[in-house]
Scaffold this motif. Structure first.
Motif, mmCIF file in Angstrom:
data_model
loop_
_atom_site.group_PDB
_atom_site.id
_atom_site.type_symbol
_atom_site.label_atom_id
_atom_site.label_comp_id
_atom_site.label_asym_id
_atom_site.label_seq_id
_atom_site.Cartn_x
_atom_site.Cartn_y
_atom_site.Cartn_z
ATOM 1 N N GLY A 113 0.792 -1.222 0.000
ATOM 2 C CA GLY A 113 0.000 0.000 0.000
ATOM 3 C C GLY A 113 0.821 1.268 0.000
ATOM 4 N N ILE A 114 0.166 2.334 -0.407
ATOM 5 C CA ILE A 114 0.762 3.667 -0.344
ATOM 6 C C ILE A 114 -0.215 4.575 0.383
ATOM 7 C CG2 ILE A 114 1.437 5.704 -1.686
ATOM 8 C CD1 ILE A 114 2.438 3.844 -3.864
ATOM 9 N N ILE A 115 0.290 5.269 1.379
ATOM 10 C CA ILE A 115 -0.552 6.238 2.085
ATOM 11 C C ILE A 115 0.076 7.603 1.912
ATOM 12 C CG2 ILE A 115 -1.478 6.953 4.318
ATOM 13 C CD1 ILE A 115 -1.214 4.057 5.226
ATOM 14 N N LYS A 116 -0.708 8.500 1.366
ATOM 15 C CA LYS A 116 -0.177 9.846 1.155
ATOM 16 C C LYS A 116 -0.965 10.813 2.032
ATOM 17 C CE LYS A 116 1.605 13.344 -1.234
ATOM 18 N NZ LYS A 116 2.836 13.649 -1.927
ATOM 19 N N THR A 117 -0.241 11.594 2.804
ATOM 20 C CA THR A 117 -0.902 12.521 3.711
ATOM 21 C C THR A 117 -0.458 13.946 3.420
ATOM 22 O OG1 THR A 117 -0.833 10.822 5.406
ATOM 23 C CG2 THR A 117 -1.309 13.051 6.143
ATOM 24 N N ILE A 118 -1.415 14.817 3.304
ATOM 25 C CA ILE A 118 -1.080 16.230 3.161
ATOM 26 C C ILE A 118 -1.712 16.972 4.324
ATOM 27 C CG2 ILE A 118 -1.409 18.307 1.751
ATOM 28 C CD1 ILE A 118 -1.403 16.377 -0.686
ATOM 29 N N ALA A 119 -0.859 17.593 5.153
ATOM 30 C CA ALA A 119 -1.403 18.355 6.277
ATOM 31 C C ALA A 119 -1.333 19.824 5.904
ATOM 32 C CB ALA A 119 -0.596 18.079 7.534
ATOM 33 N N LYS A 120 -2.509 20.409 5.683
ATOM 34 C CA LYS A 120 -2.539 21.813 5.291
ATOM 35 C C LYS A 120 -2.283 22.715 6.492
ATOM 36 C CE LYS A 120 -5.460 21.150 1.271
ATOM 37 N NZ LYS A 120 -6.804 21.340 0.718
ATOM 38 N N LYS A 121 -2.172 24.002 6.216
ATOM 39 C CA LYS A 121 -1.847 24.986 7.257
ATOM 40 C C LYS A 121 -2.711 24.788 8.513
ATOM 41 C CE LYS A 121 -1.226 29.964 7.748
ATOM 42 N NZ LYS A 121 -2.318 30.527 8.517
ATOM 43 N N ASP A 122 -2.052 24.776 9.668
ATOM 44 C CA ASP A 122 -2.692 24.698 10.987
ATOM 45 C C ASP A 122 -3.418 23.384 11.286
ATOM 46 O OD1 ASP A 122 -1.870 27.276 11.620
ATOM 47 O OD2 ASP A 122 -3.639 28.156 10.662
ATOM 48 N N CYS A 123 -3.373 22.449 10.359
ATOM 49 C CA CYS A 123 -4.128 21.208 10.551
ATOM 50 C C CYS A 123 -3.382 20.255 11.482
ATOM 51 C CB CYS A 123 -4.336 20.560 9.193
ATOM 52 S SG CYS A 123 -5.072 18.950 9.306
ATOM 53 N N LYS A 124 -4.144 19.617 12.368
ATOM 54 C CA LYS A 124 -3.545 18.624 13.256
ATOM 55 C C LYS A 124 -4.104 17.245 12.930
ATOM 56 C CE LYS A 124 -2.515 21.555 17.184
ATOM 57 N NZ LYS A 124 -2.884 22.804 16.453
ATOM 58 N N LEU A 125 -3.212 16.349 12.565
ATOM 59 C CA LEU A 125 -3.651 14.995 12.226
ATOM 60 C C LEU A 125 -3.018 14.011 13.186
ATOM 61 C CD1 LEU A 125 -3.235 15.036 8.342
ATOM 62 C CD2 LEU A 125 -5.360 15.255 9.648
ATOM 63 N N ASN A 126 -3.804 13.013 13.515
ATOM 64 C CA ASN A 126 -3.325 11.968 14.385
ATOM 65 C C ASN A 126 -3.627 10.655 13.665
ATOM 66 O OD1 ASN A 126 -2.573 10.440 16.506
ATOM 67 N ND2 ASN A 126 -3.950 11.393 18.005
#
Lengths: 248, 465, 367
Positions: free
Chosen positions: C149-162
Motif C-alpha cells: 500500500g501507499i498512504i499519502k498525507t497532506i497536512a494543510k496549514k494549521d491542521c492537526k492529524l493523528n
C-alpha cells in the motif's frame, strides 16, 4: 554626582513578547542596589539587556554607562567598560580549564598581559576566602560543577575581574545557607566606595549581611516602588501582592 | 581574503621543493609500470607476484558507489613512483640539503631529540631517513623502512603483509598493493614496553604523483608501543593521491596507541586504509586528527578477535573550503567481553563537508561485548555540510550497545557568557571550538597538540579575516 | 524473483549491506478484489451521530461496490518501496480511498480472509481540519496474506492529524507499506505505527516538512520473532523554519528475526532553528536475533539541533529480578518489560478496541 549606570524608559522584547515596559534605573558609584520582584517580572531580562544579550531586543529607551550610550555595544566591549554579570545559570564550556579562562578573561578585560605567578596567587587567595575546592580551578569551566560551585565560580570571577559595576542575577537562588553566606562574603570583599553592585533576587536571606542603599520593586516590566533597605522588611512581611496592585 | 597570520603559518607546510627526483615513473598504471616498480625496488619474486595479482584485482574492482565524488582523480595523470635523489640514511647530515630543510621546518629532527624513541621520514616514494635509539635495538625492537623489512625479515613480512587488510578490500587497497613503496616496519618483541613514541613522517613533494607507503606493525605478546604518524604536502593545482595502507597486529596482552595528524594539502585525494587485529586482553587506541586533503576516505578498523580485547577511537575532523572529509571508525567484536569506546568530533566551515561514516558489528560469539559511540558535529556556518552515517549491526543479545550523535552550531548562550567576560565574538568562538577539540588534542603528544591548536586557529582566522 | 526495496536516501559501503534489502519474493500478478473494508467513526462524540456521519462523508469518495476512488492521484512518490511495488499499486490497486478531513475520527479496517487475501491499496488523506484516523490491517485467516500500500498525507496549514497504522497480519503474510507526508505551515502530524504482523514487513516512511513550525512526530513499535524480517526506512526532510521532527522507535526481537532500522533526518537549507530527534531502542530477546540500525543525520544548515541515539541490549537483569521477586515467571516478566516499553506508544491510539487487539497480539507473539 557620580552617575555610573543610567537606564531610561527601557522597553525590551523577548521574541514577540514585551518584558520590560518602560524601566528607569540610576546607579551611582559606591552604591548597593537591590531589585526584587515576583517571578516573570523581568529581573533577569534587565541583567541580560545591560550586557546586550542578542536574544533580548530593545525597542525603546537608553542604557548609559559613565555617561555614554552602551545600548548597541558588543557584550565584550561592555565587559571591558567595567560591567560584570553573574549568571543565573552559568554556561558549561568543555575543554577549557577554569584557571585558563580566568587568565584569558583578565587579559581581555584589562587589555594588559597577565603576570601568571602573581595572578595565580591572587586567585588562590580569593578561592580560600570563598571556600572553593582547590581542584575546581583545574576542571573545565563549569562542567560538572554543582549549583553551589557554579555560583561561587561566578563570584570568584567577579573578584578577579574587579568590575566597576557587578550585576548579580539571582546568584543566591538554589543555594544552602552556608553558600549564601559565602556569596555575601564575596560581595563584601569586592565592594568599595569606588564600585557598585546591583543584586537581583527574590530572596531576603542574602541581604541580611549586606549594606543595602536602595531597593527597587520590579513588577510587570516596571519599577513600581523605590525605597531604602526598610522596604525589604515590608516585602518579607507582605509579599509583592500590594505592589502588583499599584501597577494595575 | 586570508589573514597574514595564516599565510605565515601555512608556509611551514607549503614549502615546495623543486621536483628534483632521481627517477619519476611515467604517469598512469599498467602491468609494465608495476613490473618496472618491482624491478626498481628489487622485489623478491613473491612480492612481485603480489603486485601483479593486486593489479588484476584493481582492474576488476569498481569505484565505490557511495561517499565523496572521486571523478577528479585520473589515474592516467598520476605518477605512482617517484624516487628522490638519495638513499636511506641513518644520519640527518647525510640527507640532501633541500629535503633535510623541509623536515627541519616541520620540526622532525628537533622532536626526535626531545621526545621520540625513533624516527622514520619518507619523501615522495622512498624513506630517506630512519633511526632508532640504541637501547631499543638491544632489546630486539625492529624499526625500519618496509623495503629493508622485505629483504631482511621476509618470513615475518610474508606472514603479515596484506593479511590484515585483504587485497580485494576495495579498489584503492588493490592499487596500493600493486604499487606500494616506502613506509615503516615495526616489531616489538614479547614483553618489551616502549615508554616514548616512535614516529614516521610522510611528505609528498612531487606534483601529480601518488604516495603508497605501507606500514606494518607487530606488537608481540605483552609488549607496548606508541606510534605516531604525521603527513603533509605542499599545495599544487593538480591532484595528488595518497593510498597508504596500515596493518597493525596487536598480539595477546599487548598495547598499541596509533596517533595520526593528517595535514595533506588541499589538492590531495587521501584514500587510506588502516586496520588492526587485536588479540586476547590486548588493546589498540586510535587518535586521529584530520585537517588536510581535498577528499578523504579513511575509516580505521579494529578487529577485536581475542576475548577481553579493547579499542578506543578518538578522532577529530575539520573540513574547510573545498574539502570533503569522509571519515569514521569501524569495529568488529568477535571475542567475548570485548569493548569499544568511540568519541568522534567534526567541525565544518566555509562550505566544507564532514561525514562520520562508521560500522559497529557485534558478532554472535561476542557475548558480553560493550560498545559506546558518541559523535558530535559542529556547523560553523550555513554553507557547510555535516553528515553522520553510522551502521550498528548487533547480532547477539548479551551486549551493551549505545550510540549518540549530535549536530548543531555553537550555542549563542555560550558565546554571550564568554563575551560578558570580555572576549570578542571571534575569541569566544575560537575558545569554544578549541574546547570542543580538546578531548582529542589532549590525547596527542604536546607538540602535536600545539600543532593541532595552531591548525584550528589558522582555520578559524581564515574564516574571520 | 529477487527484488531490492527500501533504498536509503544516501548510500554507504556495500559491505555494510544496509543500502537496501533484497527479498526473494514474487509480487502477485493477479490481484483479486478486496471486499472486507469497514469504515466507522470510533469515538463517542456528543455532537455527531457517528456511524452515519462518518460514512456519509467518506461516501463522497468511497462506494463499496466500486471501491476505487477516481480522485486518488497516481503520482510518483519520492522514496517508497521501489519501482516494482509502486507500479503494482498504481496499476493494480483494489482499494483506493480519499479522505478530506473535517474534524472526524475514522477507523478504516481491512480484514483479510480466505476470499480476500490480497490487498493493494492507496489512501490519500487531505488534512483540511483536525482529524484522528486509524488504519488497521488484520488477518482472519491462516493463509498467507499480501498487502502492498501507499498512504499519502497532506497536512494543510494549521491542521492537526493523528494517524495510526496497525499491522496485525498473520505470521505468514507479507506487508509493504509506503507512507509519504507533506506538512505545511504550523501543521502537526502525529503518526503511530504498530508493526507487529507478517513474516516480512517492509515499511517506508517519508516526511517532507515544508512549512514554518510544521511538526511531525512519529512513534513506532515493532516485534519480530522466528525468521521474520522487519525493514524500517524512515526519512524526514526538514525545510521549514522552526520545523520539527521527532522519531521514536521501540522494538523487540526474538528467535532468528532480523531487523533493519534506517532512520534519516535531513536538515535542508533554510530550515533555521529546526529540531530533529531520533531515538531507537531494540530489546534483544534471543541470542540469534539481529538488530541493525543506521540512524543518519544529514545537515546543510547551521542553526539547527539534531540528536540521535540508538541502543540495543538484553532485558535489564535488575528489572527482571525485581519483577520475578513479585511472583511472575521469567516469560511473564519479559512480556511485562516489553509491554512497558511499548505502552506509551500504544497509548497514543485513541480507540480502546484497537488497543485491546494490539495487546492481545503482543501477548500471542511473545509466547
Amino acid at each position: 554626582m557620580n552617575k555610573l549606570l543610567e537606564i531610561k524608559d527601557l522597553h525590551v522584547n523577548v521574541g514577540e513578547k514585551e518584558i520590560l515596559k518602560g524601566l528607569n534605573l540610576t546607579i551611582n558609584k559606591g552604591e548597593t542596589h537591590v531589585i526584587m520582584g515576583p517571578n516573570g517580572a523581568g529581573k533577569s531580562t534587565l541583567a541580560n539587556v545591560v550586557l546586550n544579550n542578542p536574544e533580548y531586543k530593545k525597542t525603546k529607551g537608553t542604557v548609559e554607562f559613565e555617561g555614554k550610550d552602551i545600548s548597541n555595544l558588543a557584550t565584550n566591549k561592555i565587559a571591558k567598560k567595567g560591567i560584570f554579570m553573574s549568571f543565573q545559570s552559568p554556561q558549561e564550556i568543555p575543554g577549557i580549564s577554569t584557571m585558563n579562562f580566568l587568565k584569558v578573561a583578565k587579559n581581555k578585560v584589562t587589555g594588559k598581559p597577565v603576570r601568571i605567578f602573581e595572578f595565580k596567587k591572587e586567585v588562590q587567595e580569593y578561592m580560600e576566602e570563598l571556600n572553593v575546592n582547590s581542584k575546581l580551578i583545574d576542571r573545565n569551566l563549569n562542567v560538572g560543577f554543582s549549583g553551589g560551585e557554579k555560583k561561587k565560580n561566578e563570584i570568584l570571577q567577579m573578584l578577579v575581574l574587579n568590575p566597576k559595576l557587578a550585576i548579580l542575577d539571582e546568584t543566591d537562588s538554589g543555594l544552602d545557607v552556608d553558600a549564601v553566606r559565602t556569596v555575601s562574603k564575596g560581595i563584601n570583599l569586592y565592594k568599595s566606595n569606588e564600585n557598585s553592585v546591583l543584586i537581583i533576587t527574590h530572596n531576603m536571606k542574602i541581604l541580611s549581611e549586606l549594606k543595602v542603599d536602595y531597593v527597587h520593586v520590579l513588577v510587570d516590566g516596571k519599577i513600581v516602588k523605590k525605597g531604602t533597605a526598610e522596604l525589604v522588611k515590608d516585602i518579607e512581611k507582605n509579599g509583592f501582592t500590594k505592589y502588583k496592585q499599584i501597577d494595575k | 581574503m586570508k589573514t597574514k597570520v595564516e599565510n605565515i603559518n601555512r608556509n611551514i607546510y607549503d614549502i615546495k621543493n623543486k621536483d628534483n627526483y632521481e627517477f619519476k615513473m611515467e604517469k598512469g598504471l599498467s602491468k609494465k609500470i608495476v613490473e618496472e616498480i618491482s624491478k626498481q625496488k628489487g622485489d623478491p619474486d613473491w612480492m612481485r607476484e603480489i603486485r601483479l595479482k593486486a593489479l588484476e584485482t584493481y582492474e576488476k574492482l569498481e569505484l565505490p558507489t557511495w561517499g565523496p565524488d572521486l571523478s577528479a582523480l585520473k589515474m592516467d595523470n598520476i605518477a605512482t613512483y617517484v624516487k628522490p635523489k638519495t638513499n636511506l640514511n641513518s644520519s640527518w647530515e647525510d640527507v640532501p640539503e633541500d629535503i633535510k630543510n623541509t623536515f627541519d621546518k616541520l620540526g622532525i629532527p628537533e622532536a626526535e631529540k626531545k621526545s621520540l624513541a625513533g624516527v622514520g621520514a619518507q619523501y615522495d616514494s622512498e624513506v630517506v631517513y630512519h633511526s632508532m635509539k640504541k637501547e631499543l635495538l638491544e632489546q630486539g625492537v625492529i624499526y625500519t623502512d618496509m623495503e629493508t623489512a622485505v629483504r631482511e625479515y621476509p618470513e615475518i613480512v610474508k606472514e603479515h603483509f596484506m593479511k590484515c587488510v585483504p587485497i580485494n578490500d576495495h579498489k584503492f587497497v588493490a592499487l596500493h598493493a600493486a604499487v606500494w613503496s616506502g613506509g615503516s616496519f615495526v616489531y616489538v618483541p614479547k614483553g618489551v614496553k616502549l615508554d616514548i613514541p616512535l614516529q614516521s613522517y610522510f611528505r609528498l613533494n612531487s606534483p601529480e604523483s601518488g604516495q603508497f607507503e605501507h606500514t606494518l606493525i607487530i606488537v608481540d605478546e605483552g609488549a607496548s608501543l606508541h606510534f605516531i604518524e604525521g603527513c603533509s604536502a605542499p599545495k599544487y593545482n593538480k591532484v595528488n593521491l595518497h593510498a597508504g595502507c596500515v596493518e597493525l597486529y596487536v598480539k595477546d596482552g599487548a598495547y598499541l596507541r596509533y596517533s595520526t595528524i593528517e595535514n595533506w594539502s588541499k589538492n590531495m585525494m587521501n584514500l587510506n586504509t588502516k586496520k588492526a587485529i587485536v588479540g586476547k586482553d590486548a588493546q589498540i587506541d586510535w587518535v586521529t586528527g584530520s585537517f588536510g586533503s581535498r577528499v578523504s576516505m579513511l575509516y580505521p578498523m579494529s578487529i577485536l578477535n581475542g576475548d577481553n580485547a579493547k579499542t578506543e577511537y578518538t578522532g577529530i575532523t575539520f573540513a574547510g573550503k573545498g574539502q570533503n572529509l569522509d571519515t569514521g571508525f569501524k569495529v568488529i567484536h568477535n571475542g567475548k567481553n570485548t569493548s569499544a569506546l568511540v568519541n568522534s568530533k567534526s567541525i565544518s566551515k566555509d562550505g566544507g563537508s564532514c561525514t562520520y561514516r562508521a560500522l559497529v558489528r557485534v558478532n554472535d560469539r561476542a557475548k558480553g561485548a560493550k560498545c559506546s559511540v558518541s559523535c558530535e558535529s559542529l556547523m560553523l556556518d550555513d554553507i557547510s555540510r555535516s553528515d553522520t552515517i553510522p551502521v550498528n549491526d548487533i547480532r547477539t543479545d548479551e551486549v551493551t550497545f549505545s550510540h549518540e550523535a549530535k549536530i548543531g552550531k555553537i550555542s549563542d548562550k555560550e558565546i554571550f557568557y564568554l563575551m560578558s567576560r570580555g572576549l570578542s565574538e571571534e575569541d569566544a568562538k575560537a575558545m569554544i571550538v578549541r574546547g570542543f577539540a580538546y578531548p582529542i588534542s589532549k590525547e596527542l603528544p604536546v607538540e602535536y597538540a600545539v600543532e593541532m591548536n595552531n591548525l584550528i586557529n589558522l582555520e578559524l582566522e581564515g574564516s574571520i579575516g | 524473483m529477487s527484488i531490492k526495496v527500501n533504498e536509503t536516501p544516501v548510500r554507504t559501503s556495500r559491505n555494510f549491506s544496509i543500502n537496501n534489502i533484497k527479498l526473494d519474493f514474487d509480487i502477485p500478478d493477479q490481484i483479486g478484489s478486496f471486499e472486507n473494508i469497514e469504515c466507522e467513526a470510533f469515538n463517542e462524540s456528543k455532537t455527531r451521530s457517528l456511524a452515519t456521519d462518518a460514512k456519509s462523508y467518506i461516501a463522497k469518495d468511497l462506494d463499496f461496490k466500486s471501491p476505487i476512488s477516481e480522485n486518488v492521484k497516481t503520482k510518483k512518490i519520492t522514496y517508497g518501496n521501489g519501482k516494482l511495488l509502486e507500479e503494482n499499486v498504481f496499476k493494480k490497486a483494489n482499494s483506493k480511498i480519499r479522505i478530506e478531513t473535517e474534524k472526524e475520527e475514522i477507523k478504516i479496517k481491512y480484514e483479510f480472509d480466505d476470499e480476500n487475501l490480497e490487498l493493494v491499496n492507496q489512501i490519500e488523506i487531505i488534512g483540511n481540519k483536525d482529524a484522528n484516523i486509524i488504519i488497521e490491517y488484520e488477518s482472519r485467516t491462516e493463509n498467507p496474506c499480501f498487502h502492498n500500500g501507499i498512504i499519502k498525507t497532506i497536512a494543510k496549514k494549521d491542521c492537526k492529524l493523528n494517524i495510526a497504522i496497525v499491522n496485525l497480519l498473520n505470521d505468514k503474510s507479507v506487508n509493504f507499506e509506503a507512507i509519504e507526508n507533506e506538512l505545511y505551515e504550523n501543521s502537526k502530524v502525529k503518526y503511530t505505527i504498530i508493526d507487529l504482523g507478517g513474516k516480512t514487513s517492509i515499511s517506508n516512511y517519508y516526511s517532507n516538512i515544508l512549512g514554518e513550525k510544521a511538526d511531525n512526530d512519529l512513534k513506532t513499535i515493532y516485534l519480530g520473532k522466528d525468521n521474520e524480517i522487519k525493514d524500517l526506512n524512515y526519512i524526514a526532510e526538514l525545510r521549514g523554519k522552526n520545523s520539527k521532527i521527532d522519531i521514536d522507535v521501540q522494538g523487540a526481537l526474538d528467535g532468528n528475526c532480523k531487523k533493519n532500522f534506517k532512520g534519516t533526518i535531513d536538515f535542508k537549507k533554510g530550515c533555521k532553528k529546526a529540531k530533529g530527534n531520533e531515538n531507537e531502542f531494540c530489546l534483544l530477546l534471543s541470542d540469534k536475533a539481529k538488530s541493525i540500525a543506521l540512524p543518519m543525520l544529514l545537515c546543510t544548515e547551521d542553526d539547527v539541533e539534531g540528536n540521535h541515539s540508538t541502543a540495543s541490549g538484553k532485558v535489564d537483569a535488575k528489572s527482571l529480578f525485581y519483577i520475578m521477586s513479585r511472583g511472575l515467571s521469567y516469560k511473564e516478566a519479559v512480556k511485562l518489560i516489553v509491554k512497558s516499553n511499548f505502552n506509551k506508544i500504544i497509548e497514543r491510539i485513541k480507540d480502546n478496541e484497537v488497543k485491546e487487539e494490539i495487546l492481545k497480539e503482543i501477548n500471542r507473539r511473545l509466547n
